[in-house]
Structures are given as structure tokens and as C-alpha cells.
Design a protein around this motif. Structure first.
Motif, PDB file in Angstrom:
ATOM      1  N   GLY A  50       0.796  -1.222   0.000  1.00 15.75           N
ATOM      2  CA  GLY A  50       0.000   0.000   0.000  1.00 15.75           C
ATOM      3  C   GLY A  50       0.830   1.275   0.000  1.00 15.75           C
ATOM      4  O   GLY A  50       0.291   2.371  -0.022  1.00 15.75           O
ATOM      5  N   ASP A  51       2.146   1.150   0.030  1.00 25.11           N
ATOM      6  CA  ASP A  51       3.020   2.329   0.003  1.00 25.11           C
ATOM      7  C   ASP A  51       3.081   2.903  -1.406  1.00 25.11           C
ATOM      8  O   ASP A  51       2.824   2.210  -2.388  1.00 25.11           O
ATOM      9  CB  ASP A  51       4.442   1.956   0.448  1.00 25.11           C
ATOM     10  N   ARG A  52       3.454   4.170  -1.492  1.00 27.17           N
ATOM     11  CA  ARG A  52       3.680   4.788  -2.798  1.00 27.17           C
ATOM     12  C   ARG A  52       4.882   4.125  -3.441  1.00 27.17           C
ATOM     13  O   ARG A  52       5.916   3.948  -2.819  1.00 27.17           O
ATOM     14  CB  ARG A  52       3.950   6.289  -2.661  1.00 27.17           C
ATOM     15  N   LEU A  53       4.750   3.788  -4.709  1.00 27.56           N
ATOM     16  CA  LEU A  53       5.767   3.010  -5.396  1.00 27.56           C
ATOM     17  C   LEU A  53       6.363   3.732  -6.597  1.00 27.56           C
ATOM     18  O   LEU A  53       6.943   3.090  -7.465  1.00 27.56           O
ATOM     19  CB  LEU A  53       5.158   1.695  -5.897  1.00 27.56           C
ATOM     20  N   ASP A  54       6.225   5.044  -6.677  1.00 31.78           N
ATOM     21  CA  ASP A  54       6.614   5.753  -7.895  1.00 31.78           C
ATOM     22  C   ASP A  54       8.012   5.384  -8.380  1.00 31.78           C
ATOM     23  O   ASP A  54       8.214   5.087  -9.551  1.00 31.78           O
ATOM     24  CB  ASP A  54       6.535   7.267  -7.691  1.00 31.78           C
ATOM     25  N   VAL A  56       9.914   2.722  -7.705  1.00 30.90           N
ATOM     26  CA  VAL A  56      10.003   1.323  -8.099  1.00 30.90           C
ATOM     27  C   VAL A  56       9.236   1.091  -9.396  1.00 30.90           C
ATOM     28  O   VAL A  56       9.719   0.406 -10.300  1.00 30.90           O
ATOM     29  CB  VAL A  56       9.487   0.404  -6.972  1.00 30.90           C
ATOM     30  N   LYS A  57       8.057   1.664  -9.517  1.00 29.90           N
ATOM     31  CA  LYS A  57       7.267   1.501 -10.739  1.00 29.90           C
ATOM     32  C   LYS A  57       7.983   2.124 -11.932  1.00 29.90           C
ATOM     33  O   LYS A  57       7.938   1.590 -13.033  1.00 29.90           O
ATOM     34  CB  LYS A  57       5.866   2.095 -10.587  1.00 29.90           C
ATOM     35  N   ASP A 104       1.077   5.296  -9.924  1.00 32.20           N
ATOM     36  CA  ASP A 104       1.879   4.108 -10.220  1.00 32.20           C
ATOM     37  C   ASP A 104       1.954   3.869 -11.730  1.00 32.20           C
ATOM     38  O   ASP A 104       3.024   3.572 -12.274  1.00 32.20           O
ATOM     39  CB  ASP A 104       1.322   2.866  -9.522  1.00 32.20           C
ATOM     40  N   TRP A 105       0.801   3.993 -12.417  1.00 30.95           N
ATOM     41  CA  TRP A 105       0.794   3.810 -13.873  1.00 30.95           C
ATOM     42  C   TRP A 105       1.556   4.927 -14.578  1.00 30.95           C
ATOM     43  O   TRP A 105       2.264   4.679 -15.553  1.00 30.95           O
ATOM     44  CB  TRP A 105      -0.632   3.717 -14.407  1.00 30.95           C
ATOM     45  N   VAL A 106       1.425   6.143 -14.087  1.00 32.20           N
ATOM     46  CA  VAL A 106       2.174   7.254 -14.690  1.00 32.20           C
ATOM     47  C   VAL A 106       3.673   6.998 -14.540  1.00 32.20           C
ATOM     48  O   VAL A 106       4.444   7.148 -15.503  1.00 32.20           O
ATOM     49  CB  VAL A 106       1.784   8.608 -14.060  1.00 32.20           C
TER      50      VAL A 106
END
Length: 128
Positions: A50-54, A56-57, A104-106
């Protein structure tokens, strides 16, 4: 045999480009950065946290785009494979932005676009 293509444009008319080697080098760098970012965790476990993954993504997108173009290099000339893949990733990023699909998708699609742009011109400064 290595894929060598004479490409006009960003490289000049006479520069031979070893696309396969360039792609492998970029992929190795990206995967090293991805491993450093996630440590011993799997991407699935991180995603479930549930953490922000910017960050890593973004790296995951870079890796996916480079793997895609690596597959295309087997069938298509290097410059053409890179251009086609970059256009697909740009189109997908535009769709993600238009549909407000989330950070995440961006980050994922931006990572792919950046990787493919870097592949085309590895000497260009970031955000050029």
C-alpha cells in the motif's frame, strides 16, 4: 551476430549503432537499480504494502520497455524497433494521463518512455 544499423538523425549519417549491446547495457543498469530499490522484497509484496511506489514503478517500466525492444530487435532493425516501441509507450502514457489512472501507472509508463528515449540517444542529458 550483433545488430548494427546505420541511422540518420540523432547519430549522424555514418555512425554504426550496436542496438543489441546498447539495450543489454541499459537493461543491466536498470535491473541493478531496481534490485537496489526493492532489496530482498518481491515487486508483488511491495505492491501489496500500500506504500507509494513511484520510484520502483518507474524502474519497473524502464525494465519492461527495454525487454520489449530487446524482443523486437530479433525481428526489426534497431532504430525502427526503438522508434516503434517508444511511440507505443508514449501513446500508452498519454492514455494513462487522460484516464487519470494513478501515479503508479504514470511512473511505470514514464519509466518506459524515458528508457526508450535514452536508448535512442544515450549521451543526451536527462530531460532533454
Amino acid at each position: 551476430f550483433p545488430l548494427r544499423v546505420l541511422t540518420p538523425g540523432r547519430y549522424g549519417d555514418d555512425m554504426a549503432v550496436d542496438w543489441a549491446a546498447r539495450c543489454e547495457h541499459a537493461l543491466a543498469d536498470t535491473e541493478r537499480d531496481l534490485v537496489a530499490a526493492v532489496g530482498n522484497s518481491s515487486l508483488c509484496a511491495i505492491g501489496k504494502s500500500g506504500d507509494r511506489l513511484d520510484g520502483v514503478k518507474y524502474l519497473e517500466g524502464r525494465s519492461a520497455a527495454l525487454r520489449e525492444v530487446r524482443r523486437q530487435l530479433r525481428d526489426t532493425g534497431g532504430a525502427e524497433a526503438q522508434r516503434e516501441a517508444e511511440q507505443r509507450w508514449r501513446d500508452h502514457l498519454q492514455t494513462v494521463l487522460e484516464r487519470n489512472m494513478g501515479p503508479d501507472w504514470v511512473a511505470y509508463r514514464t519509466g518506459g518512455v524515458d528508457a526508450l528515449s535514452d536508448l535512442a540517444d544515450p549521451d543526451a542529458p536527462p530531460d532533454s
